[in-house]
Scaffold this motif. Structure first.
Motif, PDB file in Angstrom:
ATOM      1  N   VAL A  83      -5.604  -9.597 -11.483  1.00 27.45           N
ATOM      2  CA  VAL A  83      -4.649  -9.741 -10.390  1.00 27.45           C
ATOM      3  C   VAL A  83      -4.866  -8.581  -9.426  1.00 27.45           C
ATOM      4  CG1 VAL A  83      -2.200  -9.721  -9.789  1.00 27.45           C
ATOM      5  CG2 VAL A  83      -2.944 -10.827 -11.887  1.00 27.45           C
ATOM      6  N   ARG A  84      -5.000  -8.893  -8.159  1.00 24.95           N
ATOM      7  CA  ARG A  84      -5.164  -7.848  -7.144  1.00 24.95           C
ATOM      8  C   ARG A  84      -3.791  -7.411  -6.647  1.00 24.95           C
ATOM      9  NH1 ARG A  84      -9.179  -9.226  -2.616  1.00 24.95           N
ATOM     10  NH2 ARG A  84      -8.825  -7.019  -2.277  1.00 24.95           N
ATOM     11  N   ALA A  85      -3.584  -6.138  -6.581  1.00 21.91           N
ATOM     12  CA  ALA A  85      -2.326  -5.577  -6.090  1.00 21.91           C
ATOM     13  C   ALA A  85      -2.539  -5.124  -4.647  1.00 21.91           C
ATOM     14  CB  ALA A  85      -1.879  -4.428  -6.980  1.00 21.91           C
ATOM     15  N   LEU A  86      -2.614  -6.092  -3.751  1.00 22.58           N
ATOM     16  CA  LEU A  86      -2.947  -5.802  -2.360  1.00 22.58           C
ATOM     17  C   LEU A  86      -1.953  -4.870  -1.676  1.00 22.58           C
ATOM     18  CD1 LEU A  86      -4.041  -9.357  -1.190  1.00 22.58           C
ATOM     19  CD2 LEU A  86      -5.498  -7.416  -1.792  1.00 22.58           C
ATOM     20  N   TYR A  87      -0.690  -5.031  -1.971  1.00 23.66           N
ATOM     21  CA  TYR A  87       0.338  -4.275  -1.259  1.00 23.66           C
ATOM     22  C   TYR A  87       1.070  -3.296  -2.163  1.00 23.66           C
ATOM     23  CZ  TYR A  87      -0.715  -7.894   2.087  1.00 23.66           C
ATOM     24  OH  TYR A  87      -1.378  -8.726   2.942  1.00 23.66           O
ATOM     25  N   ALA A  88       0.439  -2.863  -3.238  1.00 22.11           N
ATOM     26  CA  ALA A  88       1.086  -1.955  -4.197  1.00 22.11           C
ATOM     27  C   ALA A  88       1.536  -0.657  -3.526  1.00 22.11           C
ATOM     28  CB  ALA A  88       0.153  -1.659  -5.363  1.00 22.11           C
ATOM     29  N   ALA A  89       0.708  -0.084  -2.695  1.00 26.29           N
ATOM     30  CA  ALA A  89       1.062   1.174  -2.032  1.00 26.29           C
ATOM     31  C   ALA A  89       2.232   0.977  -1.081  1.00 26.29           C
ATOM     32  CB  ALA A  89      -0.146   1.732  -1.279  1.00 26.29           C
ATOM     33  N   ILE A  90       2.263  -0.139  -0.388  1.00 32.76           N
ATOM     34  CA  ILE A  90       3.363  -0.415   0.539  1.00 32.76           C
ATOM     35  C   ILE A  90       4.662  -0.641  -0.229  1.00 32.76           C
ATOM     36  CG2 ILE A  90       4.245  -2.092   2.221  1.00 32.76           C
ATOM     37  CD1 ILE A  90       1.302  -2.375   3.151  1.00 32.76           C
ATOM     38  N   HIS A  91       4.603  -1.366  -1.334  1.00 26.57           N
ATOM     39  CA  HIS A  91       5.809  -1.589  -2.136  1.00 26.57           C
ATOM     40  C   HIS A  91       6.338  -0.281  -2.695  1.00 26.57           C
ATOM     41  CE1 HIS A  91       4.391  -5.978  -2.834  1.00 26.57           C
ATOM     42  NE2 HIS A  91       5.012  -5.836  -1.673  1.00 26.57           N
ATOM     43  N   LEU A  92       5.445   0.581  -3.149  1.00 26.56           N
ATOM     44  CA  LEU A  92       5.867   1.888  -3.647  1.00 26.56           C
ATOM     45  C   LEU A  92       6.524   2.692  -2.535  1.00 26.56           C
ATOM     46  CD1 LEU A  92       5.992   4.128  -5.753  1.00 26.56           C
ATOM     47  CD2 LEU A  92       3.656   4.747  -5.094  1.00 26.56           C
ATOM     48  N   MET A  93       5.911   2.719  -1.366  1.00 31.00           N
ATOM     49  CA  MET A  93       6.463   3.452  -0.231  1.00 31.00           C
ATOM     50  C   MET A  93       7.855   2.925   0.136  1.00 31.00           C
ATOM     51  SD  MET A  93       4.911   3.890   3.611  1.00 31.00           S
ATOM     52  CE  MET A  93       5.072   2.141   3.926  1.00 31.00           C
ATOM     53  N   GLU A  94       8.018   1.610   0.142  1.00 33.70           N
ATOM     54  CA  GLU A  94       9.329   1.028   0.473  1.00 33.70           C
ATOM     55  C   GLU A  94      10.378   1.408  -0.564  1.00 33.70           C
ATOM     56  OE1 GLU A  94       8.467  -3.122   0.799  1.00 33.70           O
ATOM     57  OE2 GLU A  94       7.890  -2.958   2.914  1.00 33.70           O
ATOM     58  N   ASP A  95      10.022   1.365  -1.841  1.00 36.95           N
ATOM     59  CA  ASP A  95      10.973   1.752  -2.881  1.00 36.95           C
ATOM     60  C   ASP A  95      11.395   3.212  -2.731  1.00 36.95           C
ATOM     61  OD1 ASP A  95      10.966  -0.757  -3.991  1.00 36.95           O
ATOM     62  OD2 ASP A  95       9.615  -0.252  -5.640  1.00 36.95           O
ATOM     63  N   LEU A  96      10.440   4.084  -2.452  1.00 31.61           N
ATOM     64  CA  LEU A  96      10.760   5.500  -2.287  1.00 31.61           C
ATOM     65  C   LEU A  96      11.564   5.753  -1.021  1.00 31.61           C
ATOM     66  CD1 LEU A  96       7.358   7.052  -3.382  1.00 31.61           C
ATOM     67  CD2 LEU A  96       9.481   6.958  -4.704  1.00 31.61           C
ATOM     68  N   ASP A  97      11.203   5.115   0.081  1.00 34.04           N
ATOM     69  CA  ASP A  97      11.901   5.317   1.352  1.00 34.04           C
ATOM     70  C   ASP A  97      13.335   4.797   1.320  1.00 34.04           C
ATOM     71  OD1 ASP A  97       9.720   6.566   2.437  1.00 34.04           O
ATOM     72  OD2 ASP A  97       9.088   4.854   3.654  1.00 34.04           O
ATOM     73  N   THR A  98      13.558   3.676   0.648  1.00 37.32           N
ATOM     74  CA  THR A  98      14.902   3.097   0.586  1.00 37.32           C
ATOM     75  C   THR A  98      15.705   3.634  -0.590  1.00 37.32           C
ATOM     76  OG1 THR A  98      14.154   1.210  -0.720  1.00 37.32           O
ATOM     77  CG2 THR A  98      14.154   0.958   1.675  1.00 37.32           C
ATOM     78  N   ARG A  99      15.053   4.470  -1.410  1.00 36.61           N
ATOM     79  CA  ARG A  99      15.682   5.043  -2.615  1.00 36.61           C
ATOM     80  C   ARG A  99      16.117   3.947  -3.587  1.00 36.61           C
ATOM     81  NH1 ARG A  99      15.259  10.644  -2.223  1.00 36.61           N
ATOM     82  NH2 ARG A  99      15.448  11.269  -0.085  1.00 36.61           N
ATOM     83  N   HIS A 100      15.341   2.872  -3.614  1.00 36.84           N
ATOM     84  CA  HIS A 100      15.588   1.767  -4.552  1.00 36.84           C
ATOM     85  C   HIS A 100      14.904   2.116  -5.871  1.00 36.84           C
ATOM     86  CE1 HIS A 100      15.148  -2.345  -6.217  1.00 36.84           C
ATOM     87  NE2 HIS A 100      16.389  -2.378  -5.796  1.00 36.84           N
ATOM     88  N   LEU A 101      15.499   3.091  -6.583  1.00 37.73           N
ATOM     89  CA  LEU A 101      14.905   3.653  -7.788  1.00 37.73           C
ATOM     90  C   LEU A 101      15.905   3.610  -8.940  1.00 37.73           C
ATOM     91  CD1 LEU A 101      13.443   6.786  -6.019  1.00 37.73           C
ATOM     92  CD2 LEU A 101      12.182   4.744  -6.713  1.00 37.73           C
ATOM     93  N   PRO A 102      15.414   3.607 -10.160  1.00 44.21           N
ATOM     94  CA  PRO A 102      16.327   3.626 -11.301  1.00 44.21           C
ATOM     95  C   PRO A 102      17.020   4.985 -11.422  1.00 44.21           C
ATOM     96  CG  PRO A 102      14.056   3.724 -12.055  1.00 44.21           C
ATOM     97  CD  PRO A 102      14.021   3.515 -10.578  1.00 44.21           C
ATOM     98  N   ASP A 103      18.099   4.998 -12.150  1.00 40.26           N
ATOM     99  CA  ASP A 103      18.856   6.217 -12.402  1.00 40.26           C
ATOM    100  C   ASP A 103      17.989   7.199 -13.193  1.00 40.26           C
ATOM    101  OD1 ASP A 103      20.750   8.135 -12.946  1.00 40.26           O
ATOM    102  OD2 ASP A 103      22.034   6.831 -14.123  1.00 40.26           O
ATOM    103  N   PRO A 104      17.898   8.462 -12.765  1.00 42.67           N
ATOM    104  CA  PRO A 104      17.096   9.446 -13.510  1.00 42.67           C
ATOM    105  C   PRO A 104      17.518   9.601 -14.969  1.00 42.67           C
ATOM    106  CG  PRO A 104      17.608  10.304 -11.344  1.00 42.67           C
ATOM    107  CD  PRO A 104      18.391   9.026 -11.507  1.00 42.67           C
ATOM    108  N   GLU A 105      18.723   9.188 -15.313  1.00 40.48           N
ATOM    109  CA  GLU A 105      19.167   9.243 -16.712  1.00 40.48           C
ATOM    110  C   GLU A 105      18.322   8.339 -17.605  1.00 40.48           C
ATOM    111  OE1 GLU A 105      21.650  11.112 -18.116  1.00 40.48           O
ATOM    112  OE2 GLU A 105      21.796  12.140 -16.185  1.00 40.48           O
TER     113      GLU A 105
END
Length: 58
Positions: free
Chosen positions: A27-49
């Motif tokens: 499976v090619r992850a064509l937009y993996a870097a963009i998805h990661l950037m969006e998650d980090l920019d929008t702070r759509h991240l799991p709880d550090p706990e």
């Protein structure tokens, strides 16, 4: 990929990607870097706990 980020300064964050589908085909992850950037920019991240051994998987 493991990396540090200001959201979780006391540990490392890790993003995992599937490289094969259920049938075993590559499976090619064509937009993996963009998805990661969006998650980090929008702070759509799991709880550090939820981190284990200093690594927060998402």
């Amino acid at each position: 990929m493991k990396f540090t980020h200001p959201t979780y300064p006391e540990g490392r964050m890790r993003r995992t990607l599937r490289v094969f589908d259920d049938a075993g085909r590559a499976v090619r992850a064509l937009y993996a870097a963009i998805h990661l950037m969006e998650d980090l920019d929008t702070r759509h991240l799991p709880d550090p706990e939820r981190a284990r051994d200093g690594i927060l998987d998402f």
